[in-house]
Design a protein around this motif. Sequence first.
Motif, PDB file in Angstrom:
ATOM      1  N   VAL A 241     -52.513  -2.768 -30.230  1.00 21.68           N
ATOM      2  CA  VAL A 241     -53.488  -3.340 -29.347  1.00 21.68           C
ATOM      3  C   VAL A 241     -54.296  -4.390 -30.133  1.00 21.68           C
ATOM      4  CG1 VAL A 241     -55.286  -2.966 -27.874  1.00 21.68           C
ATOM      5  CG2 VAL A 241     -53.690  -1.229 -27.996  1.00 21.68           C
ATOM      6  N   ASP A 242     -54.314  -5.578 -29.739  1.00 18.90           N
ATOM      7  CA  ASP A 242     -55.110  -6.677 -30.476  1.00 18.90           C
ATOM      8  C   ASP A 242     -56.454  -6.449 -29.903  1.00 18.90           C
ATOM      9  OD1 ASP A 242     -56.246  -8.896 -30.931  1.00 18.90           O
ATOM     10  OD2 ASP A 242     -54.677 -10.374 -30.257  1.00 18.90           O
ATOM     11  N   PRO A 243     -57.165  -6.054 -31.096  1.00 17.83           N
ATOM     12  CA  PRO A 243     -58.806  -6.064 -30.820  1.00 17.83           C
ATOM     13  C   PRO A 243     -59.474  -7.114 -30.466  1.00 17.83           C
ATOM     14  CG  PRO A 243     -58.139  -6.124 -33.230  1.00 17.83           C
ATOM     15  CD  PRO A 243     -56.784  -6.092 -32.457  1.00 17.83           C
ATOM     16  N   TYR A 244     -58.879  -8.223 -30.322  1.00 17.52           N
ATOM     17  CA  TYR A 244     -59.587  -9.485 -30.150  1.00 17.52           C
ATOM     18  C   TYR A 244     -59.338  -9.758 -28.588  1.00 17.52           C
ATOM     19  CZ  TYR A 244     -60.175  -9.962 -35.048  1.00 17.52           C
ATOM     20  OH  TYR A 244     -60.669  -9.809 -36.298  1.00 17.52           O
ATOM     21  N   ARG A 245     -58.497  -9.079 -27.847  1.00 22.70           N
ATOM     22  CA  ARG A 245     -58.133  -9.619 -26.468  1.00 22.70           C
ATOM     23  C   ARG A 245     -59.204  -9.692 -25.451  1.00 22.70           C
ATOM     24  NH1 ARG A 245     -53.185 -10.095 -24.531  1.00 22.70           N
ATOM     25  NH2 ARG A 245     -54.379 -11.329 -23.231  1.00 22.70           N
ATOM     26  N   ASP A 246     -60.371  -8.875 -25.679  1.00 20.70           N
ATOM     27  CA  ASP A 246     -61.532  -8.867 -24.791  1.00 20.70           C
ATOM     28  C   ASP A 246     -62.612  -9.900 -25.230  1.00 20.70           C
ATOM     29  OD1 ASP A 246     -60.414  -7.244 -23.072  1.00 20.70           O
ATOM     30  OD2 ASP A 246     -60.999  -5.346 -24.122  1.00 20.70           O
ATOM     31  N   TRP A 247     -62.386 -10.709 -26.320  1.00 24.27           N
ATOM     32  CA  TRP A 247     -63.458 -11.427 -26.954  1.00 24.27           C
ATOM     33  C   TRP A 247     -63.173 -12.874 -26.361  1.00 24.27           C
ATOM     34  CZ3 TRP A 247     -65.006 -10.860 -32.769  1.00 24.27           C
ATOM     35  CH2 TRP A 247     -65.197  -9.659 -33.009  1.00 24.27           C
ATOM     36  N   GLY A 248     -62.297 -13.090 -25.604  1.00 23.29           N
ATOM     37  CA  GLY A 248     -62.162 -14.665 -25.111  1.00 23.29           C
ATOM     38  C   GLY A 248     -63.280 -15.133 -24.166  1.00 23.29           C
ATOM     39  N   ALA A 249     -63.932 -14.276 -23.065  1.00 25.86           N
ATOM     40  CA  ALA A 249     -64.717 -14.636 -22.166  1.00 25.86           C
ATOM     41  C   ALA A 249     -65.885 -14.727 -22.989  1.00 25.86           C
ATOM     42  CB  ALA A 249     -64.779 -13.699 -21.098  1.00 25.86           C
ATOM     43  N   ALA A 250     -66.273 -13.591 -23.981  1.00 27.27           N
ATOM     44  CA  ALA A 250     -67.717 -13.687 -24.487  1.00 27.27           C
ATOM     45  C   ALA A 250     -67.599 -14.948 -25.409  1.00 27.27           C
ATOM     46  CB  ALA A 250     -67.748 -12.607 -25.386  1.00 27.27           C
TER      47      ALA A 250
ATOM     48  N   PRO B 186     -51.441 -17.099 -30.209  1.00 29.16           N
ATOM     49  CA  PRO B 186     -51.368 -17.903 -29.041  1.00 29.16           C
ATOM     50  C   PRO B 186     -51.832 -17.173 -27.864  1.00 29.16           C
ATOM     51  CG  PRO B 186     -49.376 -17.900 -30.313  1.00 29.16           C
ATOM     52  CD  PRO B 186     -50.101 -16.843 -30.839  1.00 29.16           C
ATOM     53  N   GLU B 187     -51.950 -15.951 -27.646  1.00 25.94           N
ATOM     54  CA  GLU B 187     -52.060 -15.108 -26.436  1.00 25.94           C
ATOM     55  C   GLU B 187     -53.930 -15.275 -26.401  1.00 25.94           C
ATOM     56  OE1 GLU B 187     -50.981 -11.122 -26.219  1.00 25.94           O
ATOM     57  OE2 GLU B 187     -48.728 -11.473 -26.133  1.00 25.94           O
ATOM     58  N   CYS B 188     -54.500 -14.980 -27.408  1.00 19.46           N
ATOM     59  CA  CYS B 188     -56.071 -15.362 -27.418  1.00 19.46           C
ATOM     60  C   CYS B 188     -56.294 -16.886 -27.032  1.00 19.46           C
ATOM     61  CB  CYS B 188     -56.591 -14.804 -28.660  1.00 19.46           C
ATOM     62  SG  CYS B 188     -56.683 -12.945 -28.681  1.00 19.46           S
ATOM     63  N   SER B 189     -55.780 -17.745 -27.686  1.00 10.75           N
ATOM     64  CA  SER B 189     -55.856 -19.230 -27.537  1.00 10.75           C
ATOM     65  C   SER B 189     -55.620 -19.329 -26.111  1.00 10.75           C
ATOM     66  CB  SER B 189     -54.919 -19.747 -28.568  1.00 10.75           C
ATOM     67  OG  SER B 189     -55.160 -19.857 -29.723  1.00 10.75           O
ATOM     68  N   GLY B 190     -54.539 -18.937 -25.527  1.00  2.89           N
ATOM     69  CA  GLY B 190     -54.464 -18.949 -23.874  1.00  2.89           C
ATOM     70  C   GLY B 190     -55.411 -18.297 -23.106  1.00  2.89           C
ATOM     71  N   ASP B 191     -55.968 -17.278 -23.655  1.00  3.33           N
ATOM     72  CA  ASP B 191     -57.162 -16.670 -22.747  1.00  3.33           C
ATOM     73  C   ASP B 191     -58.374 -17.559 -22.759  1.00  3.33           C
ATOM     74  OD1 ASP B 191     -55.770 -14.545 -22.285  1.00  3.33           O
ATOM     75  OD2 ASP B 191     -56.448 -13.083 -23.542  1.00  3.33           O
ATOM     76  N   VAL B 192     -58.922 -18.175 -23.987  1.00  2.15           N
ATOM     77  CA  VAL B 192     -59.964 -19.027 -24.259  1.00  2.15           C
ATOM     78  C   VAL B 192     -59.813 -20.217 -23.416  1.00  2.15           C
ATOM     79  CG1 VAL B 192     -61.076 -20.653 -25.913  1.00  2.15           C
ATOM     80  CG2 VAL B 192     -60.478 -18.114 -26.724  1.00  2.15           C
ATOM     81  N   ALA B 193     -58.540 -20.698 -23.370  1.00  2.00           N
ATOM     82  CA  ALA B 193     -58.271 -21.903 -22.614  1.00  2.00           C
ATOM     83  C   ALA B 193     -58.384 -21.741 -20.636  1.00  2.00           C
ATOM     84  CB  ALA B 193     -56.761 -22.525 -22.803  1.00  2.00           C
ATOM     85  N   SER B 194     -57.964 -20.640 -20.579  1.00  3.71           N
ATOM     86  CA  SER B 194     -58.106 -20.141 -19.278  1.00  3.71           C
ATOM     87  C   SER B 194     -59.682 -19.999 -18.883  1.00  3.71           C
ATOM     88  CB  SER B 194     -57.338 -18.876 -18.960  1.00  3.71           C
ATOM     89  OG  SER B 194     -57.898 -17.801 -19.450  1.00  3.71           O
ATOM     90  N   PHE B 195     -60.579 -19.721 -19.634  1.00  2.97           N
ATOM     91  CA  PHE B 195     -61.970 -19.395 -19.604  1.00  2.97           C
ATOM     92  C   PHE B 195     -62.679 -20.695 -19.709  1.00  2.97           C
ATOM     93  CE2 PHE B 195     -61.281 -14.898 -21.630  1.00  2.97           C
ATOM     94  CZ  PHE B 195     -60.711 -14.686 -20.290  1.00  2.97           C
ATOM     95  N   ALA B 196     -62.057 -21.749 -19.912  1.00  5.81           N
ATOM     96  CA  ALA B 196     -62.828 -22.847 -20.130  1.00  5.81           C
ATOM     97  C   ALA B 196     -63.777 -23.400 -19.144  1.00  5.81           C
ATOM     98  CB  ALA B 196     -61.970 -24.000 -20.597  1.00  5.81           C
TER      99      ALA B 196
ATOM    100  N   PHE C 242     -63.521 -14.695 -34.772  1.00  3.10           N
ATOM    101  CA  PHE C 242     -62.726 -15.002 -33.690  1.00  3.10           C
ATOM    102  C   PHE C 242     -61.992 -16.573 -33.693  1.00  3.10           C
ATOM    103  CE2 PHE C 242     -61.875 -15.695 -29.105  1.00  3.10           C
ATOM    104  CZ  PHE C 242     -60.899 -14.985 -28.978  1.00  3.10           C
ATOM    105  N   GLU C 243     -62.758 -17.487 -34.363  1.00  4.66           N
ATOM    106  CA  GLU C 243     -62.070 -18.601 -34.368  1.00  4.66           C
ATOM    107  C   GLU C 243     -60.877 -18.467 -35.472  1.00  4.66           C
ATOM    108  OE1 GLU C 243     -65.464 -21.312 -35.078  1.00  4.66           O
ATOM    109  OE2 GLU C 243     -65.813 -21.796 -33.112  1.00  4.66           O
ATOM    110  N   GLN C 244     -61.132 -17.774 -36.517  1.00  5.45           N
ATOM    111  CA  GLN C 244     -60.038 -17.591 -37.368  1.00  5.45           C
ATOM    112  C   GLN C 244     -58.984 -16.937 -37.020  1.00  5.45           C
ATOM    113  OE1 GLN C 244     -61.887 -15.634 -40.587  1.00  5.45           O
ATOM    114  NE2 GLN C 244     -62.969 -17.409 -41.504  1.00  5.45           N
ATOM    115  N   HIS C 245     -59.007 -16.104 -36.122  1.00  2.00           N
ATOM    116  CA  HIS C 245     -58.098 -15.194 -35.358  1.00  2.00           C
ATOM    117  C   HIS C 245     -57.217 -16.075 -34.462  1.00  2.00           C
ATOM    118  CE1 HIS C 245     -55.867 -12.190 -33.412  1.00  2.00           C
ATOM    119  NE2 HIS C 245     -56.242 -12.435 -32.136  1.00  2.00           N
ATOM    120  N   LEU C 246     -57.945 -17.188 -33.634  1.00  4.39           N
ATOM    121  CA  LEU C 246     -57.401 -17.895 -32.753  1.00  4.39           C
ATOM    122  C   LEU C 246     -56.172 -18.812 -33.444  1.00  4.39           C
ATOM    123  CD1 LEU C 246     -60.419 -19.211 -30.474  1.00  4.39           C
ATOM    124  CD2 LEU C 246     -58.670 -17.647 -29.940  1.00  4.39           C
ATOM    125  N   ALA C 247     -56.497 -19.339 -34.752  1.00  2.24           N
ATOM    126  CA  ALA C 247     -55.574 -19.906 -35.280  1.00  2.24           C
ATOM    127  C   ALA C 247     -53.843 -19.546 -35.173  1.00  2.24           C
ATOM    128  CB  ALA C 247     -56.007 -20.467 -36.802  1.00  2.24           C
ATOM    129  N   GLY C 248     -53.810 -18.189 -35.301  1.00  2.00           N
ATOM    130  CA  GLY C 248     -52.663 -17.547 -35.435  1.00  2.00           C
ATOM    131  C   GLY C 248     -52.415 -16.690 -34.169  1.00  2.00           C
TER     132      GLY C 248
END
Length: 235
Positions: free
Chosen positions: A5-14, A36-46, A28-34
Motif C-alpha cells: 500500500v502506498d502510504p502517500y495515497r491519501d496525502w493528495g487532497a491535504a 505517477p499515481e500520486c501526481s495524477g491525484d494532485v492534478a485531479s484535486f487542483a 510528499f513533493e519528493q515522492h511526487l517526482a517518482g
Amino acid sequence: MSTPVDPYRDWGAAYVLGSLSPGERREFEQHLAGCPECSGDVASFAGVPGILSVVPRDRALDLLEPDEEADEPPPALLTGLVAAERSRRWRTRVLVAAALVVAAFLGAAVALAVRPAAPDATTATSAAPPAPDVTLDQTMPSPVTASVRLVDEAWGTRIEVLCSYAVPDGPPPPVFAYSLHVVAADGTRTQVATWTAGPGSTTRPTATTGLPRADITGIEIRLVQKDLVLLRVTL
C-alpha cells in the motif's frame, strides 16, 4: 502476495488544500517526482480550492452533515468537489474541508473581535486589488498562449491559469495534455497541475503550492507527452 500500500495515497487532497506541515509537504513533493499515481491525484484535486472558496459557509456545513441512511458518500458532494472512487478517500477530503470551514469561522470571529467599531473615513482603505496577470513567453511557435495570476495565501501560493489554444490553419491538431510547473529559488521544478485542451478551447486550471510567492522564481507549461516546455516566464 498482496500489493504494497502506498502510504502517500491519501496525502493528495491535504497537499492541494495546504494542510500538510512544511516537513510533510517537502516529503510528499519528493515522492511526487517518482509516483505517477500520486501526481495524477494532485492534478485531479487542483480545482478543489477554487470550488471551496465559492461555497458559502452554511452550504459547506450542510454538505458535511452525515447521511445516516446511506453507507456511501452523497453523490451531490462528490460532484461538487471531485469524482471520488473510494469512500475512504472521500472521507479524507471531507475531513480536510471541515477543517477549512472551522478555520474560516475562527478567522471571522477573530476579525470581528479586533475590528474597530467605526473606522474613520480618512483612514478607510479599499480592499487590496487582485495580483496582476503575468503572461508566459513561448519557447517555440505554437497555438497555445497562457497567463497566470499568483495569489498569496497563508499556507503558500494559489496559481490561477488562463490557457488558450487557438485554431491554427490547416488540419486541426489533436487534444494534448499539459502540465504546470513552479520553479523555486533553488532551481527545483515541481509539477502542480495538469489538464487537457484542444483547438479553440480556453481552460482555467487552478494550482496550489506551499512555496511563498517570494520563493517562486518561474512558471512553466509543458507538453506532457514529450515533457517539452512550451511556455515560460521568469519572475
